[in-house]
Design an enzyme around this catalytic site. Structure first.
Site, PDB file in Angstrom:
ATOM      1  N   GLU A   1      -8.316  -0.321  -4.776  1.00  0.00           N
ATOM      2  CA  GLU A   1      -8.403   0.519  -3.532  1.00  0.00           C
ATOM      3  C   GLU A   1      -9.433   1.578  -3.664  1.00  0.00           C
ATOM      4  OE1 GLU A   1      -5.776  -0.624  -4.245  1.00  0.00           O
ATOM      5  OE2 GLU A   1      -4.653  -1.662  -2.552  1.00  0.00           O
TER       6      GLU A   1
ATOM      7  N   GLY B   1      -3.865  -5.086  -1.639  1.00  0.00           N
ATOM      8  CA  GLY B   1      -2.778  -5.585  -0.821  1.00  0.00           C
ATOM      9  C   GLY B   1      -1.892  -6.828  -1.330  1.00  0.00           C
TER      10      GLY B   1
ATOM     11  N   ALA C   1      -6.236  -6.621   1.197  1.00  0.00           N
ATOM     12  CA  ALA C   1      -6.511  -6.621   2.357  1.00  0.00           C
ATOM     13  C   ALA C   1      -7.960  -7.223   2.798  1.00  0.00           C
ATOM     14  CB  ALA C   1      -6.541  -5.103   3.017  1.00  0.00           C
TER      15      ALA C   1
ATOM     16  N   GLU D   1       0.323  -5.606  -3.765  1.00  0.00           N
ATOM     17  CA  GLU D   1       1.313  -4.856  -2.927  1.00  0.00           C
ATOM     18  C   GLU D   1       2.519  -5.624  -2.513  1.00  0.00           C
ATOM     19  OE1 GLU D   1      -1.693  -2.607  -0.756  1.00  0.00           O
ATOM     20  OE2 GLU D   1      -0.429  -0.661  -1.413  1.00  0.00           O
TER      21      GLU D   1
END
Ligand code: 3HC
Ligand code: NAI
Length: 700
Positions: free
Chosen positions: A124, A101, A62, A104
């Site tokens: 994370e 992310g 992210a 993911e």
């Protein structure tokens, strides 16, 4: 489609190409671009979709800069849903690092291929977060709950080969990644391969041993150092086993939202950017030339010199260790070999690696053999005259342009530079012990140090795995100069009413790796004792070292003699509180007329940590540190200050500078003397409602 993402069809395969430098983070334009492209691919005549990135890496996560701001659509789960529900197989083509992310996204694809040098992971937790876009649900479904727990709570990446063995990556591609990925996509289409949605895998609860999560929680909390994210990760994995996936994803989202707004994550994100910022020297143009570093030399192969030599060998840079005699050289080399041996025993290094690294370390007692070194780092005894003598010799022997560095802890780098005819080539490289383990490197800029020498060393620091922070010249530089007040207050707290275990456990609960009293025992109480003897302590306040002096004089030098402030179990090295020491402390308090009282955790923390903040503020104002965030980097990477508190300056900002300032003024009233004189910058910021972060922003 956004400019960050393009779409084309090659060989009947839709290719979604992300191009958002530097690391293809999932900013709003990237999310939107991927979503648009997947939707477009559903409508055209492509038969499969490859998701691939340009530049140095697959999506690295992210966009961390977006956290703390209002979220903008499309949200990541929507993008993942579109990939996962695609009517055509979607293949992630991974190079560089597919992290957070980014991984993911790959897990929402039906297949994953990667080049061998790629890595995947969910880091994370290192930002005080948990994977918030299905990572805690999809990873355990393909890797198993135990492996997923290890990967997510450690945050460490997994190399492509291992990821392939674990089933996280379906295919390793040799040669050009995009060509290979398109070829792989065609094979999948032609063989009628199914749309493999990880979400459809059901974890059988019977495969989880009873008590598994309870034990996991205990284990992660024991090493959490004040962080809550590891505990919440366990909750998500529990949900992966117990709840239907949509409910479990909702639970993950809820816990992610709790973490992303926590002070812990704000602090860890601060440290992430602070680390990268610290490597940049203000006023130094980006195109400052750098000197080539192909060969290094170290003078002195003791505790530090040996560790520093290992740093170079580990990075593949040949290094020569120069010692005063054959005997000393032999001893130094043996210690290096022994240290590598320990790493092999722990399974972290192979014998072949050790052989290769030892092959890069040469030994000598002759200066002529280091004449061609590109950088020389001096790490002999902490004695200014000896260091000057060595620098004069280096000046006479080393090639022009060689960087001459000192690892001194306290000596004046300018005085050392003045012993040479080339002070522009001289600077400090202050490593931390053990030098091959500790990440921090304080780079000390002398009055005359040349820009290109500094730029070279900052870059070299990164190459040998260090986190660099720049310091100006002063006694103890940034880190050790600040430390004085921390140790002093810990000792005074003992006299005023605390036990050693009360001080240590309070600071350990705060998140310090080891409390200050136990740290003294580990470093050796005799070190400070000898320094006091040689310096002479007349005029000093005797209270902060009274107990330590008595301990040393009774043969208790710390862990190495089995006893110091604590006694130590000879096998486990576990510390054991000692009533004898407590009696000694009470006697000393009485001698000084100190009335002992109950002291709570809040006071222990403020007394020990606010001196760091106060001295840090002085260091900032004097320009010794470039930024408050550099000071945080020094403390997190050099002194094991908890990253979850962001370093002392970030911690003070979170508490509020007004409160910190008023507390310091209160201590000054209570204890008198100059120890608690508040720093001018702290007063200014407290009075104007400012913060160190704002001060940095005005000065970046
Ligand atoms: N968001 C925003 N900026 C990022 C970023 C990210 N995820 N990752 C890196 N950057 C920036 C850095 O701040 C740096 O900026 P600068 O040049 O202005 O200083 C630049 O990208 C280059 O970064 P590095 O200097 O670190 O480059 P390296 O090549 O040494 O390392 C990397 C690359 C391994 C990708 C490293 O940057 C990294 O570890 N990044 C963070 C990865 C991460 O933590 N991802 C998870 C994010 S949280 C998440 O995904 C939540 C999700 O579950 C919902
Ligand atoms: P040490 O005592 O372990 O090693 C010093 C080495 O220098 C010895 O092996 C000695 O034989 C060698 N030496 C002495 N005179 C020499 C000469 N003329 N030529 C070549 N070699 C010579 O000391 P340590 O702890 O490694 O410290 C070295 C320097 O690093 C000091 O300046 C110290 O302040 C600094 N430092 C130490 C840290 C620590 O935790 N030990 C941390 C950071 C810096």
């Amino acid at each position: 489609m956004s400019q960050a993402v393009s779409y084309s069809i090659q060989d009947r395969v839709g290719v979604i190409s992300v191009n958002s430098p530097p690391v293809n983070a999932l900013s709003q334009p990237v999310r939107e671009g991927i979503l648009d492209a997947v939707r477009q691919a559903q409508r055209d005549d492509s038969e499969a979709i490859v998701l691939h990135c340009q530049g140095r890496t697959f999506i690295a996560g992210a966009d961390i800069t977006e956290f703390g701001k209002p979220p903008r659509e499309p949200h990541l789960p929507t993008v993942l849903g579109a990939l996962e529900n695609s009517s055509k197989p979607v293949i992630a083509a991974i190079h560089g690092t597919a992290l957070g992310g980014g991984f993911e996204v790959a897990l929402a694809c039906h297949y994953r291929c990667a080049i061998a040098s790629a890595k995947v992971g969910l880091p994370e937790v290192k930002l005080g977060l948990l994977p918030g876009a299905g990572g805690t649900q999809r990873l355990p479904r393909i890797a198993g709950v135990k492996a997923a727990l290890d990967i997510i709570t450690s945050g460490n990446p997994v190399a492509a080969g291992k990821a392939h063995d674990m089933g996280l990556v379906n295919e390793i591609i040799e040669g050009d990644l995009l060509e290979g990925a398109i070829r792989y996509a065609r094979e999948l289409v032609e063989s009628g391969a199914p749309l493999k949605r990880i979400r459809d895998i059901v974890i059988d609860p019977a495969t989880i041993e009873p008590g598994f999560f309870e034990q996991a929680r205990k284990r992660v909390n024991a090493r959490a150092r004040g962080q809550i994210a590891p505990d919440r990760i366990v909750s998500c994995l529990e949900a992966a086993v117990e709840l239907p996936i949509d409910q479990a994803l909702e639970r993950e989202r809820e816990l992610f939202r709790e973490l992303v707004t926590s002070p812990e994550s704000a602090a860890m994100r601060h440290i992430f950017f602070a680390e990268r910022q610290a490597a940049k020297i203000k006023g130094l143009p980006k195109n400052t030339p750098e000197r080539e570093i192909g060969k290094a030399a170290i003078i002195g192969g003791g505790t530090m010199g040996g560790g520093i030599a290992m740093c170079f060998a580990n990075a593949g840079i040949p290094v020569t260790l120069l010692e005063i005699s054959d005997g000393a050289l032999d001893r130094g080399m043996k210690i290096i070999r022994k240290n590598y041996g320990i790493t092999v025993k722990r399974g972290k290094l192979g014998e072949d690696d050790v052989k290769r690294r030892m092959g890069l370390i040469a030994g000598t007692t002759d200066y002529a053999e280091i004449a061609d070194a590109d950088i020389v780092i001096e790490a002999v005894f902490e004695n200014l005259e000896l260091k000057k003598e060595i620098f004069a010799k280096l000046d006479a022997t080393c090639k022009p342009e060689a960087i001459l560095a000192t690892n001194t802890s306290y000596q004046d780098v300018d005085a050392i530079a003045a012993a040479t005819s080339r002070p522009e080539d001289v600077l400090g490289t202050h490593f931390f012990s053990p030098a091959n383990v500790m990440r921090l490197l304080e780079v000390v800029r002398g009055e005359k140090t040349a820009d290109d020498a500094l730029a070279t060393v900052m870059k070299l620091g990164k190459r040998i795995g260090k986190v660099c922070a720049l310091s100006g010249v002063c006694y103890g530089f940034i880190g050790n100069r600040m430390l004085g007040g921390y140790g002093r207050e810990a000792q005074l707290l003992l006299l005023e009413g605390c036990t050693p275990q009360q001080v240590d456990s309070t600071l350990e609960r705060f998140g310090m790796a080891m409390g200050p009293v136990a740290m003294g025992d580990l470093a050796g109480l005799d070190v400070g004792y000898k320094a006091r003897q040689s310096r002479g302590t007349a005029g000093d306040d005797p209270r902060p070292y009274a107990v330590s002096t008595r301990l040393v004089e009774s043969g208790r030098h710390g862990q190495k003699t089995g006893a110091g402030f604590y006694r130590y179990d000879s096998e486990t090295r576990k510390r054991i509180p000692d009533p004898e020491v407590e009696a000694m402390i009470r006697e000393e308090a009485e001698k000084f007329g100190i009335e002992r009282r109950e002291i709570d955790a809040d006071e222990i923390i403020a007394r020990c940590l606010y001196p760091l903040v106060n001295e840090g503020a002085k260091i900032l104002k004097e320009g010794i540190a470039q930024r408050a965030s550099d000071i945080d980097v020094v403390y997190v990477f050099g002194y094991a200050f908890p990253a979850a508190k962001g370093g002392p300056m970030c911690y003070a900002d979170q508490v509020g500078l007004k409160e910190v300032y008023e507390r310091i003024c209160g201590f000054q009233e209570q204890h008198g003397g100059k120890n608690w004189a508040p720093a001018e910058l702290l007063r200014e910021l407290a009075e104007s409602g400012g913060s160190f972060a704002e001060w940095d922003r005005g000065r970046v």
